[in-house]
Motif scaffolding. Sequence first.
Motif, PDB file in Angstrom:
ATOM      1  N   ALA A 273      56.492   4.371 -37.004  1.00  0.00           N
ATOM      2  CA  ALA A 273      57.738   5.138 -36.895  1.00  0.00           C
ATOM      3  C   ALA A 273      57.559   6.316 -35.925  1.00  0.00           C
ATOM      4  N   ILE A 274      56.388   6.953 -35.980  1.00  0.00           N
ATOM      5  CA  ILE A 274      56.140   8.087 -35.073  1.00  0.00           C
ATOM      6  C   ILE A 274      56.042   7.582 -33.628  1.00  0.00           C
ATOM      7  N   ARG A 275      55.279   6.473 -33.472  1.00  0.00           N
ATOM      8  CA  ARG A 275      55.095   5.932 -32.112  1.00  0.00           C
ATOM      9  C   ARG A 275      56.426   5.548 -31.471  1.00  0.00           C
ATOM     10  N   TRP A 276      57.339   4.949 -32.268  1.00  0.00           N
ATOM     11  CA  TRP A 276      58.601   4.452 -31.721  1.00  0.00           C
ATOM     12  C   TRP A 276      59.749   5.458 -31.876  1.00  0.00           C
ATOM     13  N   GLY A 277      59.424   6.660 -32.283  1.00  0.00           N
ATOM     14  CA  GLY A 277      60.448   7.708 -32.358  1.00  0.00           C
ATOM     15  C   GLY A 277      61.518   7.423 -33.397  1.00  0.00           C
ATOM     16  N   GLU A 278      61.147   6.742 -34.498  1.00  0.00           N
ATOM     17  CA  GLU A 278      62.145   6.396 -35.526  1.00  0.00           C
ATOM     18  C   GLU A 278      62.312   7.555 -36.513  1.00  0.00           C
ATOM     19  N   GLY A 279      63.002   8.599 -36.039  1.00  0.00           N
ATOM     20  CA  GLY A 279      63.150   9.828 -36.827  1.00  0.00           C
ATOM     21  C   GLY A 279      63.862   9.597 -38.145  1.00  0.00           C
ATOM     22  N   ASP A 280      64.822   8.662 -38.175  1.00  0.00           N
ATOM     23  CA  ASP A 280      65.569   8.444 -39.422  1.00  0.00           C
ATOM     24  C   ASP A 280      64.641   7.911 -40.513  1.00  0.00           C
ATOM     25  N   LYS A 281      63.661   7.085 -40.152  1.00  0.00           N
ATOM     26  CA  LYS A 281      62.716   6.559 -41.159  1.00  0.00           C
ATOM     27  C   LYS A 281      61.876   7.698 -41.743  1.00  0.00           C
ATOM     28  N   LEU A 282      61.412   8.577 -40.860  1.00  0.00           N
ATOM     29  CA  LEU A 282      60.612   9.712 -41.333  1.00  0.00           C
ATOM     30  C   LEU A 282      61.473  10.606 -42.224  1.00  0.00           C
ATOM     31  N   PHE A 283      62.702  10.877 -41.761  1.00  0.00           N
ATOM     32  CA  PHE A 283      63.591  11.776 -42.504  1.00  0.00           C
ATOM     33  C   PHE A 283      63.891  11.205 -43.896  1.00  0.00           C
ATOM     34  N   ASP A 284      64.158   9.893 -43.968  1.00  0.00           N
ATOM     35  CA  ASP A 284      64.476   9.269 -45.260  1.00  0.00           C
ATOM     36  C   ASP A 284      63.291   9.391 -46.221  1.00  0.00           C
TER      37      ASP A 284
END
Length: 317
Positions: A273-284
């Motif tokens: 998620a960090i590598r692909w910039g998936e901020g919504d996954k981190l936020f959730d």
Amino acid sequence: MPERLGPPRETPLVGRLAIIGFGLIGSSIARAAAHLRLARTIVAVDRDPGVLARARELGLSDDATADAAAGVTGADLVILCVPVGAYGEVARTIGPALEAGAIVSDVGSVKAAVIAQVQPHLPAGVHFVPAHPVAGTEHSGPDAGFATLFLNRWCILTPPEGADDAAVERVRGFWSALGSDVEIMGAQHHDLVLAITSHVPHLIAYNIVGTAADLETVTQQEVIKFSAGGFRDFTRIAASDPTMWRDIFLHNREAVLEMLGRLNEDIALLARAIRWGEGDKLFDLFTRTRAIRRGIISSGQETPEPDFGRRHGETPS
Ligand code: NAP
């Protein structure tokens, strides 16, 4: 929720209470039991002469001995409080000296392995009721103990199949008197639950502190200087007793490895998620984890004060 221990009892729950292993947990039980007058006589057993001398100085027991068999003679409740790897040896020593009707209990952080070590050495007529108070600190030894350690904390009993109901109720009554809430579950399930709530968190703390100590690109001085960024909270857990924790990992191997497998998968997902910039996954995820922290606070297992209740701006006394 009570914040202090109740008044001493008029009639003790136990005649002779033998506590084997007089460190943080054993001496805390003795302190609370003495204050509440839960036993007519308290005997401290430890292999370390320095610990026995300290038990006598602190006046925490009526008798203190290195001879475990003598210590349990005539005892109606024996509580084993040694590291998880030492239970078999202690059970073998005390087995022949235990009297019919006696109850043997323990405080080990792992249950299935403790039952396997202890049960074969107990003579017929002796009741075994394993227990685990989910309470502790990173300190060890008799001076680290305190009487309110178990107050408003859980104590999990894992009676083996066929355990004597009356003996289970006596052990439940003992821990309730110390101020604990008591829950009963199977030993295997206990070991899985504690693997994720206690054992793996300790492994992560030992690991992160070890990794930081080994870094080449960041100096140890910098790690210490800027530790308030989160690192220092891991160091408290990573300061826990090496013998105790070595034994826990060696004796709860399967459950810990199962939970570590899950953790590794989830860490890989976070890295992705960090590598692909998936901020919504981190936020959730961070939103869900915040809710768990709030649940722990509202159940009374943690202080709501910021920064773990650290006092800022006050001169330490
Ligand atoms: P501790 O402070 O290190 O005390 C253990 C004591 O047992 C030490 O004085 C040790 O002496 C003695 N001992 C070791 N082997 C012995 C033997 N064969 N015969 C007689 N005495 C012996 O440990 P603790 O923190 O109280 O932990 C004790 C138990 O409680 C462990 O099973 C642990 O899993 C469980 N527990 C701990 C916590 C916690 O947070 N600390 C919480 C819940 C449950 P030496 O120093 O000579 O080895």
